[in-house]
Scaffold this active site. Structure first.
Site, PDB file in Angstrom:
ATOM      1  N   HIS A  73       0.836  -1.202   0.000  1.00  0.00           N
ATOM      2  CA  HIS A  73       0.000   0.000   0.000  1.00  0.00           C
ATOM      3  C   HIS A  73       0.868   1.248   0.000  1.00  0.00           C
ATOM      4  O   HIS A  73       1.990   1.227   0.508  1.00  0.00           O
ATOM      5  CB  HIS A  73      -0.893   0.030   1.254  1.00  0.00           C
ATOM      6  CG  HIS A  73      -2.271  -0.499   1.040  1.00  0.00           C
ATOM      7  ND1 HIS A  73      -3.403   0.211   1.364  1.00  0.00           N
ATOM      8  CD2 HIS A  73      -2.708  -1.658   0.522  1.00  0.00           C
ATOM      9  CE1 HIS A  73      -4.480  -0.497   1.065  1.00  0.00           C
ATOM     10  NE2 HIS A  73      -4.079  -1.652   0.558  1.00  0.00           N
TER      11      HIS A  73
ATOM     12  N   GLU B  70      -6.976   0.132  -5.194  1.00  0.00           N
ATOM     13  CA  GLU B  70      -7.862   1.115  -4.583  1.00  0.00           C
ATOM     14  C   GLU B  70      -7.273   2.503  -4.820  1.00  0.00           C
ATOM     15  O   GLU B  70      -6.062   2.673  -4.952  1.00  0.00           O
ATOM     16  CB  GLU B  70      -8.002   0.904  -3.065  1.00  0.00           C
ATOM     17  CG  GLU B  70      -8.463  -0.483  -2.652  1.00  0.00           C
ATOM     18  CD  GLU B  70      -7.323  -1.366  -2.187  1.00  0.00           C
ATOM     19  OE1 GLU B  70      -7.591  -2.527  -1.811  1.00  0.00           O
ATOM     20  OE2 GLU B  70      -6.163  -0.899  -2.226  1.00  0.00           O
TER      21      GLU B  70
END
Length: 328
Positions: A38, A107
């Site tokens: 991430h 995302e």
């Protein structure tokens, strides 16, 4: 035979802690470490955001036998798919052939902060289709000139190739991604809440797509989230870094502050109800055995958070994995 992975979350722990957790997971008897990748975490007050490729390199040097898989990286925006293939090959060499590449469509939390537009799923899937072609070709040793709608390579080649064929697993939560995974990847990564739903929406489509494409039976890595705690207050504290994961709009969010505020505005019971609450070894066995017996996963990833992660890793290794291995 079912294999078992321990989940190392960059959104919760700093990278030096995760390296230690990987060592503990190997000592506890896990077969694999699944490492999240991430740019931003899920909340801004308790989150972390180490660079996964560096962390895995350090893990590889600190361990001897345990395998690694990214869970997952997005080869679409921040990283050109050829760069992801280069990273995968390098990590495979540094680990002595222990690396597996897990990819997904991502995302906005990881792309938006860097100025990338986060398109709708159809475009992300089309990008992934090209990315899978590029990564597979490069990891297979080809010199690749590729002229796609989204990506281009000009005689690209990995001059530090992997030590073994790096399996590519694609994350899927529904039939569209599962079909793409079955068609172009070596397997699928899926998070399970209801086994019957996962079988219908992911497992059956990925296997059907692989068969139709004449590919081998896909590897299934199935994960499930659990919180180890003795009561609700402990569970909420243990979940701290992850509470934004279940907040509304998580795919579109850019700022983890927004997700934290949305999560904290929700009733605690509503968020906690989205996770499996466990305490004893028997609880863990009950939560994760359906991934073996019902879903038929080749790899079961134990995604768990607690107030004492090293103690939890040791307990799962000593009391849970032996029972689950008998089932698998």
């Amino acid at each position: 035979m079912t294999r078992f992975a321990y989940f190392c979350g960059h959104e919760q722990f700093q990278p030096e802690e995760l390296v230690r957790h990987a060592v503990l997971a190997e000592e506890a008897g896990f077969d694999m470490v699944e490492v999240s990748e991430h740019f931003h975490p899920w909340v801004d007050d308790l989150g972390a955001s180490g660079f996964a490729y560096s962390t895995i390199a350090a893990m590889a040097q600190a361990t001897e036998r345990i395998e690694f898989v990214t869970g997952v990286t997005t080869p679409l925006f921040r990283f050109h798919p050829a760069v992801v293939a280069q990273a995968a090959a390098t990590l495979d060499r540094l680990s002595g052939g222990r690396f597996n590449l897990g990819v997904g469509t991502g995302e906005n939390l990881n792309e938006g902060p860097l100025g990338y537009e986060f398109p709708r799923y159809a475009e992300r899937a089309a990008r992934m289709s090209e990315a899978l072609d590029i990564m597979d070709a490069l990891l297979s040793g080809e010199k690749l000139s590729f002229d796609g709608e989204f990506y281009t390579t000009d005689r690209a080649k990995l001059y530090s190739p992997p030590m073994h064929r790096v399996p590519i697993l694609m994350a899927a939560g529904g039939p569209k991604s599962a079909t793409l995974a079955g068609t172009k990847a070596d397997g699928v990564i899926t998070s399970v809440r209801e086994p019957a739903t996962t079988i219908e929406r992911v497992i059956d489509p990925v296997r059907s797509a692989a068969a139709a494409a004449g590919r081998p039976s896909p590897t299934v890595l199935a994960s499930r989230w659990s919180i180890r705690a003795q009561n609700e207050d402990q569970a909420w504290t243990a979940l701290g870094a992850w509470r934004g994961l279940r907040a509304p709009g998580r795919l579109e969010a850019v700022d983890p502050q927004d997700l934290r505020e949305r999560a904290d505005a929700m009733p605690r019971q509503e968020i906690l109800g989205m996770y499996s609450l466990v305490d004893s070894a028997a609880d863990y066995i009950e939560v994760y055995s359906p991934l073996i017996e019902d879903v038929g996963a080749d790899i079961v990833a134990i995604q768990t958070t607690s107030l004492d992660q090293p103690a939890t890793i040791a307990m799962v290794g000593e009391e849970v994995l032996p029972a689950l291995r008998k089932l698998g």
